[in-house]
Design a protein around this motif. Structure first.
Motif, PDB file in Angstrom:
ATOM      1  N   SER A 286      63.337  14.286   9.765  1.00 35.29           N
ATOM      2  CA  SER A 286      63.540  13.952  11.178  1.00 35.29           C
ATOM      3  C   SER A 286      62.226  13.402  11.740  1.00 35.29           C
ATOM      4  CB  SER A 286      63.927  15.205  11.961  1.00 35.29           C
ATOM      5  OG  SER A 286      62.825  16.121  11.980  1.00 35.29           O
ATOM      6  N   GLY A 287      62.290  12.857  12.953  1.00 38.64           N
ATOM      7  CA  GLY A 287      61.070  12.340  13.594  1.00 38.64           C
ATOM      8  C   GLY A 287      60.006  13.410  13.737  1.00 38.64           C
ATOM      9  N   GLY A 288      60.436  14.612  14.130  1.00 40.19           N
ATOM     10  CA  GLY A 288      59.489  15.713  14.296  1.00 40.19           C
ATOM     11  C   GLY A 288      58.850  16.126  12.979  1.00 40.19           C
ATOM     12  N   MET A 289      59.634  16.113  11.907  1.00 37.10           N
ATOM     13  CA  MET A 289      59.097  16.472  10.578  1.00 37.10           C
ATOM     14  C   MET A 289      58.061  15.444  10.119  1.00 37.10           C
ATOM     15  SD  MET A 289      62.660  17.706   8.814  1.00 37.10           S
ATOM     16  CE  MET A 289      62.060  18.123   7.178  1.00 37.10           C
ATOM     17  N   LYS A 290      58.366  14.160  10.362  1.00 35.62           N
ATOM     18  CA  LYS A 290      57.398  13.105   9.989  1.00 35.62           C
ATOM     19  C   LYS A 290      56.089  13.288  10.757  1.00 35.62           C
ATOM     20  CE  LYS A 290      60.950   9.689   8.899  1.00 35.62           C
ATOM     21  NZ  LYS A 290      61.791   8.629   9.466  1.00 35.62           N
ATOM     22  N   GLN A 291      56.219  13.661  12.031  1.00 35.87           N
ATOM     23  CA  GLN A 291      55.028  13.845  12.854  1.00 35.87           C
ATOM     24  C   GLN A 291      54.196  15.032  12.332  1.00 35.87           C
ATOM     25  OE1 GLN A 291      54.490  11.509  14.774  1.00 35.87           O
ATOM     26  NE2 GLN A 291      52.898  12.133  16.185  1.00 35.87           N
ATOM     27  N   ARG A 292      54.883  16.089  11.919  1.00 38.18           N
ATOM     28  CA  ARG A 292      54.166  17.255  11.374  1.00 38.18           C
ATOM     29  C   ARG A 292      53.485  16.909  10.051  1.00 38.18           C
ATOM     30  NH1 ARG A 292      58.222  21.732  10.784  1.00 38.18           N
ATOM     31  NH2 ARG A 292      59.839  20.425  11.657  1.00 38.18           N
ATOM     32  N   LEU A 293      54.130  16.037   9.256  1.00 36.41           N
ATOM     33  CA  LEU A 293      53.508  15.588   8.008  1.00 36.41           C
ATOM     34  C   LEU A 293      52.249  14.763   8.324  1.00 36.41           C
ATOM     35  CD1 LEU A 293      53.831  15.516   4.887  1.00 36.41           C
ATOM     36  CD2 LEU A 293      55.030  13.332   5.186  1.00 36.41           C
ATOM     37  N   GLY A 294      52.337  13.960   9.379  1.00 36.45           N
ATOM     38  CA  GLY A 294      51.171  13.183   9.812  1.00 36.45           C
ATOM     39  C   GLY A 294      50.017  14.080  10.223  1.00 36.45           C
ATOM     40  N   ILE A 295      50.345  15.165  10.901  1.00 36.46           N
ATOM     41  CA  ILE A 295      49.317  16.137  11.296  1.00 36.46           C
ATOM     42  C   ILE A 295      48.681  16.752  10.053  1.00 36.46           C
ATOM     43  CG2 ILE A 295      48.966  18.395  12.407  1.00 36.46           C
ATOM     44  CD1 ILE A 295      51.351  17.445  14.332  1.00 36.46           C
ATOM     45  N   ALA A 296      49.522  17.079   9.049  1.00 32.42           N
ATOM     46  CA  ALA A 296      49.011  17.667   7.800  1.00 32.42           C
ATOM     47  C   ALA A 296      48.047  16.714   7.099  1.00 32.42           C
ATOM     48  CB  ALA A 296      50.174  18.030   6.875  1.00 32.42           C
ATOM     49  N   GLN A 297      48.394  15.416   7.014  1.00 36.29           N
ATOM     50  CA  GLN A 297      47.504  14.474   6.318  1.00 36.29           C
ATOM     51  C   GLN A 297      46.185  14.298   7.068  1.00 36.29           C
ATOM     52  OE1 GLN A 297      46.446  11.129   7.101  1.00 36.29           O
ATOM     53  NE2 GLN A 297      47.418  11.226   9.124  1.00 36.29           N
ATOM     54  N   ALA A 298      46.223  14.425   8.405  1.00 35.25           N
ATOM     55  CA  ALA A 298      44.981  14.303   9.179  1.00 35.25           C
ATOM     56  C   ALA A 298      44.027  15.465   8.885  1.00 35.25           C
ATOM     57  CB  ALA A 298      45.296  14.255  10.674  1.00 35.25           C
ATOM     58  N   LEU A 299      44.586  16.591   8.432  1.00 33.85           N
ATOM     59  CA  LEU A 299      43.772  17.789   8.177  1.00 33.85           C
ATOM     60  C   LEU A 299      43.253  17.871   6.738  1.00 33.85           C
ATOM     61  CD1 LEU A 299      45.914  20.406  10.139  1.00 33.85           C
ATOM     62  CD2 LEU A 299      43.707  19.451  10.816  1.00 33.85           C
ATOM     63  N   LEU A 300      43.654  16.910   5.893  1.00 32.78           N
ATOM     64  CA  LEU A 300      43.148  16.899   4.513  1.00 32.78           C
ATOM     65  C   LEU A 300      41.626  16.705   4.502  1.00 32.78           C
ATOM     66  CD1 LEU A 300      45.849  14.720   2.751  1.00 32.78           C
ATOM     67  CD2 LEU A 300      45.170  17.005   2.023  1.00 32.78           C
ATOM     68  N   GLY A 301      40.957  17.419   3.614  1.00 35.06           N
ATOM     69  CA  GLY A 301      39.503  17.268   3.523  1.00 35.06           C
ATOM     70  C   GLY A 301      38.747  18.088   4.551  1.00 35.06           C
ATOM     71  N   GLU A 302      39.488  18.921   5.314  1.00 35.04           N
ATOM     72  CA  GLU A 302      38.884  19.797   6.319  1.00 35.04           C
ATOM     73  C   GLU A 302      37.921  19.041   7.234  1.00 35.04           C
ATOM     74  OE1 GLU A 302      37.338  23.167   4.186  1.00 35.04           O
ATOM     75  OE2 GLU A 302      39.335  23.764   3.512  1.00 35.04           O
ATOM     76  N   PRO A 303      38.431  18.060   7.973  1.00 34.85           N
ATOM     77  CA  PRO A 303      37.572  17.244   8.839  1.00 34.85           C
ATOM     78  C   PRO A 303      36.954  18.062   9.975  1.00 34.85           C
ATOM     79  CG  PRO A 303      39.870  16.840   9.334  1.00 34.85           C
ATOM     80  CD  PRO A 303      39.854  17.694   8.113  1.00 34.85           C
ATOM     81  N   GLN A 304      35.753  17.679  10.359  1.00 30.59           N
ATOM     82  CA  GLN A 304      35.084  18.333  11.493  1.00 30.59           C
ATOM     83  C   GLN A 304      35.317  17.567  12.783  1.00 30.59           C
ATOM     84  OE1 GLN A 304      31.341  18.156   9.253  1.00 30.59           O
ATOM     85  NE2 GLN A 304      31.083  20.314   9.707  1.00 30.59           N
ATOM     86  N   LEU A 305      35.769  16.307  12.639  1.00 25.64           N
ATOM     87  CA  LEU A 305      36.113  15.469  13.783  1.00 25.64           C
ATOM     88  C   LEU A 305      37.561  15.043  13.607  1.00 25.64           C
ATOM     89  CD1 LEU A 305      35.536  13.686  16.276  1.00 25.64           C
ATOM     90  CD2 LEU A 305      34.595  11.958  14.720  1.00 25.64           C
ATOM     91  N   LEU A 306      38.405  15.469  14.522  1.00 25.72           N
ATOM     92  CA  LEU A 306      39.841  15.226  14.404  1.00 25.72           C
ATOM     93  C   LEU A 306      40.299  14.374  15.583  1.00 25.72           C
ATOM     94  CD1 LEU A 306      42.057  16.133  12.437  1.00 25.72           C
ATOM     95  CD2 LEU A 306      42.400  18.156  13.854  1.00 25.72           C
ATOM     96  N   ILE A 307      40.852  13.195  15.288  1.00 27.20           N
ATOM     97  CA  ILE A 307      41.307  12.258  16.315  1.00 27.20           C
ATOM     98  C   ILE A 307      42.830  12.171  16.236  1.00 27.20           C
ATOM     99  CG2 ILE A 307      41.106   9.915  17.226  1.00 27.20           C
ATOM    100  CD1 ILE A 307      38.424  11.363  17.212  1.00 27.20           C
ATOM    101  N   LEU A 308      43.510  12.582  17.300  1.00 26.38           N
ATOM    102  CA  LEU A 308      44.972  12.672  17.286  1.00 26.38           C
ATOM    103  C   LEU A 308      45.556  11.844  18.425  1.00 26.38           C
ATOM    104  CD1 LEU A 308      45.134  16.565  16.851  1.00 26.38           C
ATOM    105  CD2 LEU A 308      45.279  14.858  15.031  1.00 26.38           C
ATOM    106  N   ASP A 309      46.283  10.776  18.071  1.00 27.08           N
ATOM    107  CA  ASP A 309      46.843   9.860  19.062  1.00 27.08           C
ATOM    108  C   ASP A 309      48.327  10.173  19.258  1.00 27.08           C
ATOM    109  OD1 ASP A 309      47.242   7.803  20.807  1.00 27.08           O
ATOM    110  OD2 ASP A 309      46.646   6.192  19.449  1.00 27.08           O
ATOM    111  N   GLU A 310      48.663  10.724  20.405  1.00 27.32           N
ATOM    112  CA  GLU A 310      50.041  11.127  20.742  1.00 27.32           C
ATOM    113  C   GLU A 310      50.653  12.016  19.646  1.00 27.32           C
ATOM    114  OE1 GLU A 310      51.650  10.666  23.513  1.00 27.32           O
ATOM    115  OE2 GLU A 310      50.522   9.108  24.541  1.00 27.32           O
TER     116      GLU A 310
END
Length: 235
Positions: free
Chosen positions: A132-156
């Motif tokens: 679903s759209g919500g599941m895709k968005q949660r997957l996007g959040i997961a990929q942004a957290l790969l590598g344990e970033p110290q600077l996280l930029i989240l657009d909508e």
């Protein structure tokens, strides 16, 4: 840890999308508000090094935005993130982990951890085109957290999430903001009110408000609407 944005500008022909923005961000959650065309996405792309500025600079602890060190500390969720529909959720995270330089063993462990964190552990073996759209968005959040970033930029990042998922996500962001710099752009004022340590407001490429907001400051949504009653160009 400090992100320094110094007189950052981006111009397209005669149109100025970002106009001499200066900021110093430390650990915490920063909520970025603004109407369509205010310059939020352009600012975020400049901070991520996707766009080259017309003027000014971006650095994290002295490391320039163009450096390998800077990029290794960055996690980014664009408004429309690209994915391969025939990949499973797990395959997609492993692919993104490889791009970020994680070894296979580390990547598998991290992918499983992140799928659980965003409540997709039961969907990891399913193809993304079935999400679903919500599941895709949660997957996007997961990929942004790969590598344990110290600077996280989240657009909508809460686009497409139902109210229950939004609350879960807000809790996650609040937790991440304790040890990292999180810049969160949204048009949902209540999301910003709940989790932002500091609020940034953009209009016509410029910052028009920066600081904390509490009940003594009045109604944030009312203030926001008053600022953006005048129409703006999209872009």
């Amino acid at each position: 840890m400090e992100l320094i944005i110094d007189r950052l500008s981006k111009q397209y022909g005669s149109r100025i999308a970002v106009d001499r923005v200066t900021l110093k961000l430390q650990k915490g959650v920063y909520g970025l508000l603004g109407a369509n065309g205010a310059g939020k996405t352009t600012l975020m792309r400049l901070i991520c090094g996707i766009l080259k500025p017309t003027g000014g600079s971006v650095s994290l602890d002295g490391e320039d935005v163009s450096s390998e060190e800077y990029r290794s500390r960055l996690g980014y969720l664009p408004q429309d993130f690209g994915y391969y529909p025939d990949f499973t959720g797990t395959d997609f995270l492993l692919y993104m982990a490889a791009l970020k330089g994680l070894d296979r063993t580390q990547a598998k462990r991290k992918a499983a951890e992140l799928l659980k964190l965003v409540a997709l552990q039961d969907a990891g073996k399913k193809k993304i085109k079935t999400y679903s759209g919500g599941m895709k968005q949660r997957l996007g959040i997961a990929q942004a957290l790969l590598g344990e970033p110290q600077l996280l930029i989240l657009d909508e990042p809460t686009a497409g999430l139902d109210p229950k998922e939004r609350v879960r996500f807000r809790d996650l962001i609040a937790q991440l903001g304790k040890d990292n710099i999180v810049l969160l752009s949204t048009h949902i004022v209540s999301d910003i009110e709940h989790i932002a340590d500091s609020i940034l407001m953009m209009k016509n490429g410029q910052l028009i408000f920066q600081g904390t907001w509490d009940e003594n400051s009045g109604d944030l949504e009312q203030f926001y609407l008053e600022q953006f009653e005048e129409g703006q160009d999209h872009g």
